[in-house]
Design a protein around this motif. Structure first.
Motif, PDB file in Angstrom:
ATOM      1  N   THR A 107       2.568   1.635  -3.365  1.00 58.26           N
ATOM      2  CA  THR A 107       1.571   1.988  -4.380  1.00 58.26           C
ATOM      3  C   THR A 107       1.223   3.469  -4.278  1.00 58.26           C
ATOM      4  O   THR A 107       1.118   4.163  -5.293  1.00 58.26           O
ATOM      5  N   ARG A 108       1.028   3.967  -3.056  1.00 56.29           N
ATOM      6  CA  ARG A 108       0.757   5.403  -2.870  1.00 56.29           C
ATOM      7  C   ARG A 108       1.911   6.241  -3.408  1.00 56.29           C
ATOM      8  O   ARG A 108       1.699   7.285  -4.019  1.00 56.29           O
ATOM      9  N   ASP A 109       3.133   5.780  -3.179  1.00 54.57           N
ATOM     10  CA  ASP A 109       4.295   6.514  -3.689  1.00 54.57           C
ATOM     11  C   ASP A 109       4.330   6.488  -5.217  1.00 54.57           C
ATOM     12  O   ASP A 109       4.517   7.520  -5.855  1.00 54.57           O
ATOM     13  N   VAL A 130       0.269   9.733  -5.005  1.00 53.65           N
ATOM     14  CA  VAL A 130      -0.442  10.166  -3.795  1.00 53.65           C
ATOM     15  C   VAL A 130       0.516  10.861  -2.831  1.00 53.65           C
ATOM     16  O   VAL A 130       0.227  11.957  -2.341  1.00 53.65           O
ATOM     17  N   SER A 131       1.648  10.255  -2.555  1.00 52.53           N
ATOM     18  CA  SER A 131       2.633  10.861  -1.643  1.00 52.53           C
ATOM     19  C   SER A 131       3.177  12.163  -2.213  1.00 52.53           C
ATOM     20  O   SER A 131       3.320  13.154  -1.502  1.00 52.53           O
ATOM     21  N   LYS A 188       0.676  14.955  -1.817  1.00 51.76           N
ATOM     22  CA  LYS A 188       0.658  15.472  -0.443  1.00 51.76           C
ATOM     23  C   LYS A 188       1.823  16.441  -0.222  1.00 51.76           C
ATOM     24  O   LYS A 188       1.652  17.488   0.407  1.00 51.76           O
ATOM     25  N   SER A 234       6.423  10.306  -8.374  1.00 51.63           N
ATOM     26  CA  SER A 234       6.223   8.861  -8.338  1.00 51.63           C
ATOM     27  C   SER A 234       7.534   8.104  -8.124  1.00 51.63           C
ATOM     28  O   SER A 234       7.762   7.567  -7.037  1.00 51.63           O
ATOM     29  N   LYS A 240       9.615   9.335  -5.078  1.00 53.37           N
ATOM     30  CA  LYS A 240       8.979   9.003  -3.799  1.00 53.37           C
ATOM     31  C   LYS A 240       9.121   7.507  -3.510  1.00 53.37           C
ATOM     32  O   LYS A 240       9.418   7.103  -2.392  1.00 53.37           O
ATOM     33  N   ARG A 294       0.830  -1.217   0.000  1.00 48.27           N
ATOM     34  CA  ARG A 294       0.000   0.000   0.000  1.00 48.27           C
ATOM     35  C   ARG A 294       0.856   1.254   0.000  1.00 48.27           C
ATOM     36  O   ARG A 294       0.593   2.198  -0.744  1.00 48.27           O
ATOM     37  N   LYS A 295       1.895   1.282   0.834  1.00 45.26           N
ATOM     38  CA  LYS A 295       2.777   2.452   0.906  1.00 45.26           C
ATOM     39  C   LYS A 295       3.467   2.697  -0.436  1.00 45.26           C
ATOM     40  O   LYS A 295       3.497   3.820  -0.935  1.00 45.26           O
TER      41      LYS A 295
END
Length: 189
Positions: free
Chosen positions: A91-93, A97-98, A101, A155, A158, A88-89
């Motif tokens: 994938t967010r990166d 998403v990261s 933010k 992407s 991160k 999940r972490k």
């Protein structure tokens, strides 16, 4: 070509941040002024990194790795973690998403009504990004900035930065002995 540039720039952001890290430690040049100017304007700000704020946070990291004032703990705290949590972490990166933010935080810092070093530096970072976008626009390649520069930062950088932080500090413990806070590799001649 854009896909290739996107992938190469992910690596390029890593390299800029490695040199920016050395600048934060004032190790690039023997003269402080050169070290700070190159670190800020040619390394940090193009890579969307506020060099002065990074230096303050990074020195807090070195003062007490894994301690209560640790600014990087979100990248590697609590490891090892379950595989689905890591997935999940990452994938967010990888899917912006990261990065989004971080961009929002940069925008909030730049929009603060009261003057201060954080607002000034955030505005300088944004100004450099505007110059980079204007250069891509003048060249007739705005996607070069949006996809290859900003997209790879949001992407690939991160994603790779999280992996680097986990490899460096994941599963380690707070200690005065740096061998217990940071993974290290023995080198042989």
């Amino acid at each position: 070509a854009y896909l290739g540039a996107f992938l190469v720039m992910g690596r390029g952001h890593c390299q800029l941040n490695i040199l920016g890290h050395e600048s934060a430690h004032r190790l690039l040049f023997s003269r402080k002024w050169w070290n700070d100017q190159v670190g800020r304007w040619l390394l940090g700000y193009p890579a969307l990194q506020g060099t002065l704020s990074y230096r303050r946070a990074h020195m807090a990291h070195h003062r007490d790795e894994m301690g209560p004032e640790e600014p990087d703990t979100g990248l590697y705290a609590g490891y090892p973690i379950p595989p689905d949590s890591l997935r999940r972490k990452l994938t967010r990166d990888l899917f912006l998403v990261s990065g989004w933010k971080n961009l929002r935080a940069l925008g909030r810092a730049a929009a603060k009504p009261e003057p201060g070093p954080g607002r000034t530096e955030a505005r300088q970072v944004i100004a450099v990004q505007v110059v980079l976008f204007a250069a891509a626009l003048a060249w007739g390649r705005p996607l070069l900035y949006v996809v290859c520069w900003l997209g790879s930062w949001m992407s690939l950088w991160k994603f790779s930065n999280r992996l680097r932080a986990i490899a460096e500090h994941g599963g380690m413990a707070r200690s005065d002995d740096r061998r217990l806070t940071t993974h290290h590799a023995r080198q042989r001649a």
